[in-house]
Design a protein around this motif. Sequence first.
Motif, short mmCIF file in Angstrom:
data_model
loop_
_atom_site.label_atom_id
_atom_site.label_comp_id
_atom_site.label_asym_id
_atom_site.label_seq_id
_atom_site.Cartn_x
_atom_site.Cartn_y
_atom_site.Cartn_z
N TYR A 71 -5.33 -10.69 5.62
CA TYR A 71 -6.32 -10.92 6.68
C TYR A 71 -5.83 -11.96 7.67
N ILE A 72 -5.29 -13.05 7.15
CA ILE A 72 -4.80 -14.12 8.02
C ILE A 72 -3.71 -13.60 8.94
N ASN A 73 -2.78 -12.82 8.40
CA ASN A 73 -1.71 -12.23 9.23
C ASN A 73 -2.29 -11.34 10.32
N LEU A 74 -3.28 -10.52 9.98
CA LEU A 74 -3.93 -9.66 10.96
C LEU A 74 -4.59 -10.49 12.06
N PHE A 75 -5.34 -11.51 11.67
CA PHE A 75 -6.06 -12.32 12.64
C PHE A 75 -5.10 -13.14 13.52
N GLN A 76 -3.99 -13.56 12.95
CA GLN A 76 -2.98 -14.25 13.75
C GLN A 76 -2.33 -13.31 14.75
N ALA A 131 -2.33 -13.83 18.72
CA ALA A 131 -1.09 -13.80 19.49
C ALA A 131 -1.19 -12.80 20.64
N LEU A 132 -1.75 -11.64 20.39
CA LEU A 132 -1.92 -10.65 21.46
C LEU A 132 -2.89 -11.15 22.52
N SER A 133 -3.95 -11.80 22.10
CA SER A 133 -4.94 -12.32 23.04
C SER A 133 -4.36 -13.40 23.92
N GLN A 134 -3.42 -14.18 23.40
CA GLN A 134 -2.84 -15.29 24.15
C GLN A 134 -1.53 -14.93 24.84
N SER A 135 -1.03 -13.73 24.58
CA SER A 135 0.28 -13.37 25.13
C SER A 135 0.21 -12.94 26.59
N VAL A 136 -0.96 -12.59 27.06
CA VAL A 136 -1.11 -12.16 28.43
C VAL A 136 -1.06 -13.38 29.34
N GLU A 137 -0.36 -13.25 30.44
CA GLU A 137 -0.16 -14.38 31.34
C GLU A 137 -1.46 -14.87 31.97
N TYR A 160 -13.22 -11.87 10.68
CA TYR A 160 -12.53 -12.35 11.88
C TYR A 160 -13.39 -13.37 12.63
N LEU A 161 -14.67 -13.09 12.77
CA LEU A 161 -15.55 -14.02 13.48
C LEU A 161 -15.73 -15.31 12.69
N LEU A 162 -15.69 -15.25 11.37
CA LEU A 162 -15.70 -16.46 10.56
C LEU A 162 -14.41 -17.24 10.77
N TYR A 163 -13.29 -16.53 10.78
CA TYR A 163 -11.98 -17.13 11.00
C TYR A 163 -11.94 -17.85 12.35
N CYS A 164 -12.53 -17.23 13.37
CA CYS A 164 -12.54 -17.81 14.72
C CYS A 164 -13.55 -18.94 14.87
N GLY A 165 -14.47 -19.05 13.95
CA GLY A 165 -15.51 -20.07 14.07
C GLY A 165 -16.73 -19.62 14.84
N THR A 166 -16.78 -18.34 15.20
CA THR A 166 -17.93 -17.80 15.93
C THR A 166 -19.13 -17.63 15.00
N TYR A 169 -2.05 -1.71 18.92
CA TYR A 169 -2.52 -1.05 17.70
C TYR A 169 -2.09 -1.87 16.49
N LEU A 170 -3.06 -2.27 15.67
CA LEU A 170 -2.79 -2.99 14.43
C LEU A 170 -3.38 -2.16 13.29
N TYR A 171 -2.72 -2.16 12.15
CA TYR A 171 -3.12 -1.30 11.04
C TYR A 171 -3.19 -2.09 9.75
N LEU A 172 -4.37 -2.08 9.14
CA LEU A 172 -4.58 -2.66 7.82
C LEU A 172 -5.38 -1.62 7.02
N PRO A 173 -4.68 -0.73 6.29
CA PRO A 173 -5.40 0.35 5.60
C PRO A 173 -6.22 -0.17 4.42
N LEU A 174 -7.50 0.14 4.44
CA LEU A 174 -8.41 -0.20 3.35
C LEU A 174 -9.09 1.07 2.89
N LEU A 175 -9.32 1.19 1.60
CA LEU A 175 -10.04 2.35 1.08
C LEU A 175 -11.53 2.16 1.32
N ASP A 176 -12.24 3.25 1.50
CA ASP A 176 -13.67 3.20 1.76
C ASP A 176 -14.38 2.48 0.60
N LEU A 177 -15.19 1.52 0.95
CA LEU A 177 -15.98 0.72 0.02
C LEU A 177 -15.14 -0.06 -0.99
N GLN A 178 -13.87 -0.24 -0.72
CA GLN A 178 -13.03 -1.12 -1.51
C GLN A 178 -13.51 -2.55 -1.27
#
Length: 172
Positions: free
Chosen positions: A63-68, A72-78, A126-132, A44-53
């Motif tokens: 954003y960078i911290n969230l995406f990192q 990290a979670l995606s790569q932490s699994v063996e 996030y998809l821009l950050y990943c290059g997708t 569970y990750l939390y980045l509170p944003l107001l509606d239409l902010q």
Amino acid sequence: MCQKKIPSLVHYQIIVVDLAAEISSHAHNLRIAANGIMNTPVHYLYLPLLDLQPLNDVLLQDYINLFQQIEALSQSVEIQAITANNESWVEDSQVEDNQVKDSLITLINFHCVMGLSRSIGVQVLYLLYCGTLTVYNYQSWVEQHYPQAHLKGAYLPKSLVETMANYKSVTC
């Protein structure tokens, strides 16, 4: 040589990115349900944003911290072998009987209250950050997958899109 189908043991993990500032999260209940039903880790990750902010009201580093954290979670699994259709074929000589190939599927759920702005906007970032996605195709991707999204220029400014798309190439 004939090919032999290897049984696939699929592992899942769920990453919930909660963007709703208005309501409390149900992540604890989701974690209990997922572990009870399919023994799936839920993060569970939390980045509170107001509606239409406008999304550029948030610090780029947040954003960078969230995406990192997601990376990290995606790569932490063996288990790192990922197969798209959960089926793998190899030569008989490469596999002994009853050998199981492991695969990992990571499900990322960006969620907010309505699902029409925050969750889709941060998913685009996030998809821009990943290059997708790129600055050239993100709008058509949104129109194709989320035709009712509210991602006008004032909400998701082109300057933020360009900054996020270029971030990885600058830092990596």
